[in-house]
Scaffold this motif. Structure first.
Motif, short mmCIF file in Angstrom:
data_model
loop_
_atom_site.label_atom_id
_atom_site.label_comp_id
_atom_site.label_asym_id
_atom_site.label_seq_id
_atom_site.Cartn_x
_atom_site.Cartn_y
_atom_site.Cartn_z
N UNK A 287 0.73 -1.19 0.01
CA UNK A 287 0.14 0.09 -0.15
C UNK A 287 0.80 1.37 -0.24
N UNK A 288 0.43 2.29 0.99
CA UNK A 288 1.17 3.42 0.88
C UNK A 288 2.49 3.41 1.65
N UNK A 289 2.93 2.58 1.93
CA UNK A 289 4.28 2.09 2.49
C UNK A 289 5.24 2.31 1.37
N UNK A 290 4.77 1.72 0.14
CA UNK A 290 5.47 2.11 -0.98
C UNK A 290 4.72 1.98 -2.27
N UNK A 291 4.03 3.13 -2.67
CA UNK A 291 3.10 3.25 -3.61
C UNK A 291 3.66 2.50 -5.10
N UNK A 292 5.03 2.65 -5.18
CA UNK A 292 5.39 2.21 -6.43
C UNK A 292 5.37 0.45 -6.65
N UNK A 293 5.14 -0.05 -5.40
CA UNK A 293 4.82 -1.61 -5.58
C UNK A 293 3.64 -1.91 -6.45
N UNK A 294 2.70 -1.02 -6.50
CA UNK A 294 1.45 -1.31 -7.12
C UNK A 294 1.80 -1.13 -8.93
N UNK A 295 2.66 0.00 -8.94
CA UNK A 295 2.97 0.25 -10.34
C UNK A 295 3.57 -1.13 -10.70
N UNK A 326 9.53 -4.84 0.37
CA UNK A 326 9.15 -3.66 0.42
C UNK A 326 8.77 -3.20 1.92
N UNK A 327 8.72 -2.06 2.42
CA UNK A 327 7.90 -1.85 3.56
C UNK A 327 6.44 -2.31 3.45
N UNK A 328 5.77 -2.46 4.53
CA UNK A 328 4.37 -2.88 4.41
C UNK A 328 3.61 -1.87 5.28
N UNK A 329 2.41 -1.74 4.64
CA UNK A 329 1.18 -1.03 5.24
C UNK A 329 -0.08 -1.47 4.71
N UNK A 330 -0.90 -1.87 5.74
CA UNK A 330 -2.41 -2.14 5.20
C UNK A 330 -3.39 -0.86 5.40
N UNK A 331 -2.99 0.34 5.75
CA UNK A 331 -3.67 1.32 6.01
C UNK A 331 -4.93 1.78 4.91
N UNK A 332 -4.58 1.48 3.58
CA UNK A 332 -5.48 1.55 2.71
C UNK A 332 -6.70 0.66 2.57
N UNK A 333 -6.16 -0.61 2.83
CA UNK A 333 -7.29 -1.90 3.12
C UNK A 333 -8.03 -1.64 4.11
#
Length: 421
Positions: A287-295, A326-333
Motif C-alpha cells: 500500500x502506501x508504505x511504497x506506492x511504487x509496488x502497485x506500479x 518492500x515496507x508494509x502497510x495495510x492502512x488503505x485496505x
C-alpha cells in the motif's frame, strides 16, 4: 475398454454426484432443466467436478442437438461452421441446439465475438465451461448474455459416495472384492476432482490383480509414486501454496516468497493467476508504505502477457522479490473496509450543498455549489472546509501507519489540518 471415469459418466441427474446447490431438489439448474427451457450459461469450477457431464445430461434430458467445441483446438472457422449447422438444424426443429464449449476461457476475443450473434438471436444455447474466473477471461458482451453458475470441488462425502458407487456398479470392479480400509491419501490426491479419484481407484485396482484389493494410505501413495505434499494446481495444495506465497510476501521474507513462486512455476500454475495475486498484494499489504509496488506489480502483469512463458518466470520473480522486500502497510485496505462499514451503518447521508454540482439555473437557486472554495486559489493549494457529511464531520477513517512514506504524508496533512491528524 474406456477408462473407469468414462464408463461411470452419469447419464441422468439422479446419478450425478455433487453440486447439490445447482442440481439438488428445487435447485436452480434442476428446475430449469425440468421446465424444458434453458438460457445460455457458463459453468465455472475446477477440473473434474462435472461441467462437461452436466452439459451432456442437459442435452440428453431436453433431447436437443448437441455440438461440442474445444477452445484448445477450435478456431473462428470451426465456430462459424457449427453455427451454420445449428441454423440448418433449426429448420427441422424449433428447439435451440446446444453448443458446449469446453475451456471457453481459452477462446480469443475474435472467437468469442463470433459467438455473440448466434447466442443473442437464439440460434444456439451456449453452455461454456471454464476453470478460470469468467469476469477476467470472457468478453463482457458475451458474459452479459450468460448466467454464471459456480461448481464446487467435491467434498469428502461426495468422493466417498462416488468411490462406493464405482466399486459396486462398474462392469469390471463389481466382480472384485475392493475394500477401502483407509481413504485419507486417496481423497487428498484427488483434490475434490471426481476424475482423479476414479483414475486413482482404477490405477490401484489394476496394479493388484488379486481378487481382493485393500486400499490403504501407503498403497495409494506407493502406486501414485509421488509425495503427498506435491503441488497440485487443481486441488487443495493450489490454495495452500498461494496462501504461503502471499503470506511470505506480507511477512517480508523474499527467500520464502521466491521458493513458493518456484513451487507454483514447477507445478504448472497459470502465470496470470500469480500476477493477479501480486497486484492484490501490492495494494493490500504494501500500500502506501511504497506506492511504487502497485506500479511494478501492474507492469509485471502487463509484461507477462506480452512476453509469455518461460521468460515470464523472471518477471514474476522480480516483482515477487521487490514486493517481499518492500515496507508494509495495510492502512488503505483497512480504510476502505472501515468506510464501507460506516456507509452500512449510516446509510445514504446527503452531500453538503457546497460540494454539489450546479449545472442548471434551478440548482444554483437552490444553493448547490454555493460557498465552495476552490483549493487551487489558496496558499499550498489548500483551504480548510467541510468535505464529509455533517453527521460524520468528526469521523476519522484513514489511520496513518508507521512507515517513512506514511509518516511523511501524515506530517503534510497535519500542517494543513490543524489537530486533525
Amino acid at each position: 475398454m474406456p477408462p473407469l471415469a468414462e464408463r461411470l459418466r452419469p447419464q441422468t441427474l439422479d446419478n450425478y454426484i455433487g453440486q447439490k446447490h445447482l442440481v439438488g431438489e428445487n435447485a436452480i439448474l434442476r428446475k430449469m432443466i425440468e421446465s424444458g427451457h434453458i438460457a445460455s450459461f457458463i459453468l465455472w469450477g475446477p477440473p473434474g467436478v462435472g461441467k462437461t457431464t452436466l452439459a451432456k445430461i442437459i442435452a440428453n434430458k431436453l433431447d436437443r442437438p448437441f455440438y461440442t467445441l474445444s477452445a484448445v483446438s477450435s478456431g473462428v472457422k470451426d465456430v462459424r461452421e457449427v453455427i451454420e449447422k445449428a441454423k440448418a438444424n433449426r429448420f427441422f426443429s424449433q428447439a435451440n441446439p446446444i453448443l458446449f464449449i469446453d475451456e471457453i476461457h481459452r477462446f480469443s476475443k475474435s472467437q468469442q465475438d463470433s459467438l455473440l450473434g448466434a447466442v443473442e438471436n437464439g440460434t444456439v444455447t451456449l453452455i461454456g465451461a471454464t476453470t478460470e474466473n469468467p469476469s477476467f477471461e470472457v468478453i463482457t458482451p458475451l458474459l452479459s448474455r450468460c448466467q454464471v453458475y459456480v461448481l464446487k470441488p467435491l467434498d469428502k462425502a461426495d468422493l466417498l459416495e462416488l468411490a462406493e458407487y464405482a466399486i459396486k456398479t462398474d462392469i469390471e470392479l463389481k466382480h472384485r472384492k475392493i475394500i477401502f480400509q483407509e481413504t485419507e491419501s486417496m481423497l487428498r490426491f484427488s483434490g475434490g476432482d471426481a476424475r482423479k479419484l476414479l483414475n486413482i481407484i482404477e490405477l490401484v485396482a489394476n496394479a493388484d490383480q488379486s481378487e481382493e484389493v485393500i486400499f490403504t494410505n501407503e498403497t495409494v501413495t506407493e502406486r501414485l509414486q509421488q509425495n503427498p505434499s506435491a503441488y497440485d494446481k487443481d486441488g487443495e495444495m493450489h490454495y495452500d501454496i498461494i496462501s504461503a506465497f502471499i503470506k511470505s510476501i506480507r511477512g517480508s521474507d523474499p527467500d520464502a516468497a521466491i521458493y513458493w513462486l518456484a513451487r507454483m512455476v514447477a507445478g504448472g500454475e497459470d502465470p496470470k493467476f500469480i500476477a493477479r495475486r501480486l497486484v492484490i498484494s501490492a495494494s493490500e499489504d504494501i500500500g502506501l508504505a511504497n506506492p511504487n509496488a502497485l506500479l511494478l506489480a501492474n507492469a509485471c502483469f502487463d509484461a507477462l502477457q506480452k512476453i509469455g512463458w518461460p521468460e515470464g518466470r523472471i518477471i514474476l520473480a522480480e516483482a515477487t522479490v521487490y514486493l517481499a522486500s518492500s515496507p508494509k502497510s495495510n492502512s488503505a485496505y483497512l480504510a476502505i473496509d472501515d468506510a464501507l462499514a460506516l456507509v452500512e451503518r449510516t446509510g445514504n447521508l446527503p452531500v453538503p450543498l457546497h460540494l454539489r454540482n450546479a449545472p442548471t439555473k434551478l440548482m444554483k437557486e437552490l444553493n448547490y455549489g454555493k460557498d465552495y472554495k476552490y483549493s487551487h486559489d489558496f496558499q499550498n493549494h489548500f483551504v480548510e472546509q467541510q468535505f464529509m457529511p455533517s453527521e460524520l464531520i468528526n469521523e476519522r477513517i484513514w489511520k496513518i501507519q508507521d512507515s517513512p512514506t506514511e509518516r511523511k504524508l501524515g506530517e503534510w496533512l497535519r500542517t494543513l489540518w490543524k489537530g486533525r491528524y
